[in-house]
Design a protein around this motif. Structure first.
Motif, PDB file in Angstrom:
ATOM      1  N   ASN A  68       0.809  -1.219   0.000  1.00 19.37           N
ATOM      2  CA  ASN A  68       0.000   0.000   0.000  1.00 19.37           C
ATOM      3  C   ASN A  68       0.840   1.266   0.000  1.00 19.37           C
ATOM      4  O   ASN A  68       0.469   2.270  -0.570  1.00 19.37           O
ATOM      5  CB  ASN A  68      -0.919   0.031   1.221  1.00 19.37           C
ATOM      6  CG  ASN A  68      -2.021  -0.996   1.117  1.00 19.37           C
ATOM      7  OD1 ASN A  68      -2.359  -1.462   0.041  1.00 19.37           O
ATOM      8  ND2 ASN A  68      -2.574  -1.367   2.246  1.00 19.37           N
ATOM      9  N   ARG A  69       1.959   1.224   0.687  1.00 18.27           N
ATOM     10  CA  ARG A  69       2.754   2.425   0.838  1.00 18.27           C
ATOM     11  C   ARG A  69       4.175   2.032   1.209  1.00 18.27           C
ATOM     12  O   ARG A  69       4.396   1.182   2.051  1.00 18.27           O
ATOM     13  CB  ARG A  69       2.160   3.285   1.951  1.00 18.27           C
ATOM     14  CG  ARG A  69       2.863   4.580   2.199  1.00 18.27           C
ATOM     15  CD  ARG A  69       2.257   5.314   3.397  1.00 18.27           C
ATOM     16  NE  ARG A  69       2.203   4.500   4.597  1.00 18.27           N
ATOM     17  CZ  ARG A  69       3.247   4.254   5.386  1.00 18.27           C
ATOM     18  NH1 ARG A  69       4.422   4.738   5.089  1.00 18.27           N
ATOM     19  NH2 ARG A  69       3.120   3.509   6.459  1.00 18.27           N
ATOM     20  N   VAL A  70       5.132   2.665   0.571  1.00 16.29           N
ATOM     21  CA  VAL A  70       6.542   2.515   0.939  1.00 16.29           C
ATOM     22  C   VAL A  70       7.130   3.913   1.000  1.00 16.29           C
ATOM     23  O   VAL A  70       6.932   4.704   0.080  1.00 16.29           O
ATOM     24  CB  VAL A  70       7.338   1.681  -0.091  1.00 16.29           C
ATOM     25  CG1 VAL A  70       8.804   1.603   0.309  1.00 16.29           C
ATOM     26  CG2 VAL A  70       6.748   0.299  -0.249  1.00 16.29           C
ATOM     27  N   PHE A 109      14.363  -5.429  10.110  1.00 16.43           N
ATOM     28  CA  PHE A 109      13.018  -5.347   9.560  1.00 16.43           C
ATOM     29  C   PHE A 109      12.056  -5.769  10.660  1.00 16.43           C
ATOM     30  O   PHE A 109      11.965  -6.943  11.018  1.00 16.43           O
ATOM     31  CB  PHE A 109      12.893  -6.249   8.325  1.00 16.43           C
ATOM     32  CG  PHE A 109      13.794  -5.812   7.201  1.00 16.43           C
ATOM     33  CD1 PHE A 109      13.302  -5.034   6.160  1.00 16.43           C
ATOM     34  CD2 PHE A 109      15.136  -6.161   7.186  1.00 16.43           C
ATOM     35  CE1 PHE A 109      14.140  -4.619   5.129  1.00 16.43           C
ATOM     36  CE2 PHE A 109      15.983  -5.747   6.160  1.00 16.43           C
ATOM     37  CZ  PHE A 109      15.477  -4.977   5.140  1.00 16.43           C
ATOM     38  N   LEU A 110      11.348  -4.773  11.208  1.00 19.87           N
ATOM     39  CA  LEU A 110      10.454  -4.976  12.345  1.00 19.87           C
ATOM     40  C   LEU A 110       9.014  -4.913  11.860  1.00 19.87           C
ATOM     41  O   LEU A 110       8.648  -4.005  11.104  1.00 19.87           O
ATOM     42  CB  LEU A 110      10.708  -3.902  13.399  1.00 19.87           C
ATOM     43  CG  LEU A 110      12.151  -3.858  13.900  1.00 19.87           C
ATOM     44  CD1 LEU A 110      12.523  -2.466  14.346  1.00 19.87           C
ATOM     45  CD2 LEU A 110      12.339  -4.872  15.003  1.00 19.87           C
ATOM     46  N   ASN A 115       8.717  -1.725   9.561  1.00 16.29           N
ATOM     47  CA  ASN A 115       9.629  -0.609   9.816  1.00 16.29           C
ATOM     48  C   ASN A 115      11.048  -1.110   9.626  1.00 16.29           C
ATOM     49  O   ASN A 115      11.417  -2.168  10.142  1.00 16.29           O
ATOM     50  CB  ASN A 115       9.440  -0.062  11.227  1.00 16.29           C
ATOM     51  CG  ASN A 115       8.089   0.582  11.397  1.00 16.29           C
ATOM     52  OD1 ASN A 115       7.661   1.363  10.548  1.00 16.29           O
ATOM     53  ND2 ASN A 115       7.408   0.262  12.465  1.00 16.29           N
ATOM     54  N   VAL A 116      11.828  -0.343   8.868  1.00 21.08           N
ATOM     55  CA  VAL A 116      13.201  -0.729   8.559  1.00 21.08           C
ATOM     56  C   VAL A 116      14.131   0.274   9.225  1.00 21.08           C
ATOM     57  O   VAL A 116      14.008   1.476   9.022  1.00 21.08           O
ATOM     58  CB  VAL A 116      13.437  -0.737   7.032  1.00 21.08           C
ATOM     59  CG1 VAL A 116      14.839  -1.234   6.722  1.00 21.08           C
ATOM     60  CG2 VAL A 116      12.378  -1.594   6.325  1.00 21.08           C
ATOM     61  N   GLU A 134       9.784   2.626   5.705  1.00 20.31           N
ATOM     62  CA  GLU A 134       8.607   1.982   6.282  1.00 20.31           C
ATOM     63  C   GLU A 134       7.660   1.622   5.165  1.00 20.31           C
ATOM     64  O   GLU A 134       7.660   2.252   4.104  1.00 20.31           O
ATOM     65  CB  GLU A 134       7.940   2.856   7.335  1.00 20.31           C
ATOM     66  CG  GLU A 134       7.366   4.155   6.827  1.00 20.31           C
ATOM     67  CD  GLU A 134       6.715   4.956   7.936  1.00 20.31           C
ATOM     68  OE1 GLU A 134       5.914   4.394   8.705  1.00 20.31           O
ATOM     69  OE2 GLU A 134       6.990   6.148   8.021  1.00 20.31           O
ATOM     70  N   ALA A 135       6.877   0.577   5.399  1.00 18.88           N
ATOM     71  CA  ALA A 135       5.945   0.104   4.374  1.00 18.88           C
ATOM     72  C   ALA A 135       4.761  -0.584   5.028  1.00 18.88           C
ATOM     73  O   ALA A 135       4.825  -0.998   6.186  1.00 18.88           O
ATOM     74  CB  ALA A 135       6.652  -0.870   3.436  1.00 18.88           C
TER      75      ALA A 135
END
Length: 129
Positions: A60-62, A76-77, A93-94, A107-108
């Protein structure tokens, strides 16, 4: 919602760079997809004990906030955003660990659907219950 889960941690190597000398965004996207699936599988197992077969249906979103460099330890959480009947949406969350500094770099939000059957005859299947 649950706390963040460390799904993947990896060190970036010179082979992972783009022509600008930073880490290729496509590699980060690949790890985001893997981490979201690992985290999503974990959430479903925690809720009902049955491992799902998840397929990615949408990112959806990066948002790429900062570049990632060779030698960065990248984490990568994940955490669930929504759990539907056949789908789970995960926030990924990166962050990078650069010695004393921990920086959020990307974030994605990724959507997965639980399926049964073999491709191309995958059928959405309920995740819980």
């Amino acid at each position: 919602m649950s706390d963040q889960y460390l799904a993947i941690q990896v060190i970036m190597m010179p082979r992972d760079t783009n022509p600008h000398g930073t880490i290729f965004g496509g590699l980060i996207l690949s790890y985001i997809d893997q981490a979201g699936a690992i985290g999503g599988t974990r959430e479903v197992i925690r809720a009902c004990g049955k491992p799902p077969f998840l397929v990615t249906v949408a990112i959806n979103r990066v948002e790429f906030k900062q570049p990632v460099h060779v030698g960065d330890v990248v984490r990568f959480l994940t955490r669930p955003v929504r759990v539907g009947r056949t789908s789970i949406t995960m926030q990924v969350n990166v962050e990078v660990d650069r010695g004393e500094d921990v920086l959020q770099v990307t974030e994605a939000e990724v959507v997965y659907v639980g399926v049964t059957g073999t491709y191309p005859n995958h059928v959405p299947t309920p995740l819980l219950g």
